[in-house]
Design a protein around this motif. Sequence first.
Motif, mmCIF file in Angstrom:
data_model
loop_
_atom_site.group_PDB
_atom_site.id
_atom_site.type_symbol
_atom_site.label_atom_id
_atom_site.label_comp_id
_atom_site.label_asym_id
_atom_site.label_seq_id
_atom_site.Cartn_x
_atom_site.Cartn_y
_atom_site.Cartn_z
ATOM 1 N N PRO A 102 -5.777 7.027 -6.944
ATOM 2 C CA PRO A 102 -6.768 6.480 -7.878
ATOM 3 C C PRO A 102 -7.102 5.022 -7.544
ATOM 4 O O PRO A 102 -6.233 4.243 -7.146
ATOM 5 C CB PRO A 102 -6.087 6.563 -9.245
ATOM 6 C CG PRO A 102 -4.887 7.421 -9.062
ATOM 7 C CD PRO A 102 -4.532 7.374 -7.610
ATOM 8 N N ALA A 103 -8.359 4.652 -7.731
ATOM 9 C CA ALA A 103 -8.820 3.304 -7.415
ATOM 10 C C ALA A 103 -8.036 2.240 -8.181
ATOM 11 O O ALA A 103 -7.704 1.188 -7.625
ATOM 12 C CB ALA A 103 -10.312 3.174 -7.707
ATOM 13 N N ASN A 104 -7.723 2.503 -9.465
ATOM 14 C CA ASN A 104 -6.998 1.497 -10.248
ATOM 15 C C ASN A 104 -5.585 1.280 -9.697
ATOM 16 O O ASN A 104 -5.044 0.182 -9.773
ATOM 17 C CB ASN A 104 -6.958 1.855 -11.731
ATOM 18 C CG ASN A 104 -6.087 3.062 -12.027
ATOM 19 O OD1 ASN A 104 -6.070 4.042 -11.285
ATOM 20 N ND2 ASN A 104 -5.392 3.008 -13.142
ATOM 21 N N ARG A 105 -4.986 2.306 -9.139
ATOM 22 C CA ARG A 105 -3.650 2.154 -8.555
ATOM 23 C C ARG A 105 -3.730 1.340 -7.262
ATOM 24 O O ARG A 105 -2.867 0.523 -6.976
ATOM 25 C CB ARG A 105 -3.015 3.516 -8.281
ATOM 26 C CG ARG A 105 -2.625 4.265 -9.540
ATOM 27 C CD ARG A 105 -1.786 3.406 -10.446
ATOM 28 N NE ARG A 105 -0.541 4.077 -10.740
ATOM 29 C CZ ARG A 105 0.432 3.556 -11.455
ATOM 30 N NH1 ARG A 105 0.300 2.351 -11.964
ATOM 31 N NH2 ARG A 105 1.536 4.204 -11.676
ATOM 32 N N ILE A 106 -4.796 1.531 -6.502
ATOM 33 C CA ILE A 106 -4.977 0.744 -5.280
ATOM 34 C C ILE A 106 -5.118 -0.731 -5.645
ATOM 35 O O ILE A 106 -4.514 -1.598 -5.009
ATOM 36 C CB ILE A 106 -6.194 1.247 -4.480
ATOM 37 C CG1 ILE A 106 -5.904 2.649 -3.910
ATOM 38 C CG2 ILE A 106 -6.547 0.270 -3.353
ATOM 39 C CD1 ILE A 106 -7.089 3.320 -3.272
ATOM 40 N N GLU A 107 -5.881 -1.033 -6.695
ATOM 41 C CA GLU A 107 -6.048 -2.420 -7.140
ATOM 42 C C GLU A 107 -4.705 -3.019 -7.550
ATOM 43 O O GLU A 107 -4.423 -4.183 -7.238
ATOM 44 C CB GLU A 107 -7.025 -2.487 -8.313
ATOM 45 C CG GLU A 107 -8.449 -2.181 -7.928
ATOM 46 C CD GLU A 107 -9.373 -1.999 -9.115
ATOM 47 O OE1 GLU A 107 -8.978 -2.340 -10.254
ATOM 48 O OE2 GLU A 107 -10.498 -1.520 -8.901
ATOM 49 N N GLN A 108 -3.863 -2.241 -8.241
ATOM 50 C CA GLN A 108 -2.543 -2.746 -8.646
ATOM 51 C C GLN A 108 -1.687 -3.048 -7.426
ATOM 52 O O GLN A 108 -0.983 -4.053 -7.377
ATOM 53 C CB GLN A 108 -1.833 -1.737 -9.546
ATOM 54 C CG GLN A 108 -2.426 -1.627 -10.926
ATOM 55 C CD GLN A 108 -1.769 -0.534 -11.744
ATOM 56 O OE1 GLN A 108 -1.312 0.477 -11.204
ATOM 57 N NE2 GLN A 108 -1.722 -0.732 -13.048
ATOM 58 N N VAL A 109 -1.751 -2.183 -6.433
ATOM 59 C CA VAL A 109 -0.963 -2.387 -5.224
ATOM 60 C C VAL A 109 -1.452 -3.625 -4.470
ATOM 61 O O VAL A 109 -0.646 -4.427 -3.994
ATOM 62 C CB VAL A 109 -0.995 -1.128 -4.327
ATOM 63 C CG1 VAL A 109 -0.405 -1.421 -2.955
ATOM 64 C CG2 VAL A 109 -0.240 0.010 -4.997
ATOM 65 N N VAL A 110 -2.760 -3.807 -4.401
ATOM 66 C CA VAL A 110 -3.300 -4.984 -3.727
ATOM 67 C C VAL A 110 -2.819 -6.248 -4.437
ATOM 68 O O VAL A 110 -2.401 -7.222 -3.794
ATOM 69 C CB VAL A 110 -4.841 -4.923 -3.640
ATOM 70 C CG1 VAL A 110 -5.429 -6.259 -3.220
ATOM 71 C CG2 VAL A 110 -5.274 -3.819 -2.683
ATOM 72 N N ARG A 111 -2.841 -6.259 -5.784
ATOM 73 C CA ARG A 111 -2.349 -7.425 -6.526
ATOM 74 C C ARG A 111 -0.857 -7.649 -6.253
ATOM 75 O O ARG A 111 -0.408 -8.783 -6.092
ATOM 76 C CB ARG A 111 -2.604 -7.261 -8.023
ATOM 77 C CG ARG A 111 -4.041 -7.549 -8.410
ATOM 78 C CD ARG A 111 -4.232 -7.726 -9.902
ATOM 79 N NE ARG A 111 -3.729 -6.633 -10.724
ATOM 80 C CZ ARG A 111 -4.436 -5.549 -11.054
ATOM 81 N NH1 ARG A 111 -5.676 -5.417 -10.652
ATOM 82 N NH2 ARG A 111 -3.907 -4.609 -11.813
ATOM 83 N N ALA A 112 -0.085 -6.556 -6.212
ATOM 84 C CA ALA A 112 1.349 -6.685 -5.945
ATOM 85 C C ALA A 112 1.581 -7.242 -4.547
ATOM 86 O O ALA A 112 2.435 -8.121 -4.355
ATOM 87 C CB ALA A 112 2.041 -5.332 -6.089
#
Length: 131
Positions: A102-112
């Motif tokens: 999911p796109a929102n999970r990719i965004e969380q990983v990028v922030r992490a």
Amino acid sequence: MSTPFEERLTKARIAKGYSQDELARKIGLSSQSSIANYENGSRRPSHKLTLALANTLGVTVDYLMGRSENPDKTLAEELKQSRSALVEIRNLIAEGKVSDIPANRIEQVVRALDLHIESIPDSDNTIDTKK
């Protein structure tokens, strides 16, 4: 150049609708000049005053200090959420289901990853996390 602390303090104060004088009184200071000094970077509040500012403004100290992007979550809470996203994405990649991420999970990983990269001392091989 302002720091995250200065920018976020000003932003949080304005969001709450407080003048510098009102905020100063709420945290027990006698003059708005201290708040002005904190916001323009000429002075830094003590740990005790930083905590009072965060509590009064309804944000976390981690947010004020620039360690968290979310005013409601501590760095530890953000890292826990990021870990969950990393595990989910890792499992999907391991199962060959990259298109299911999911796109929102990719965004969380990028922030992490940005947080992790920024925590490593800079070297000759810098990575720009602000793209």
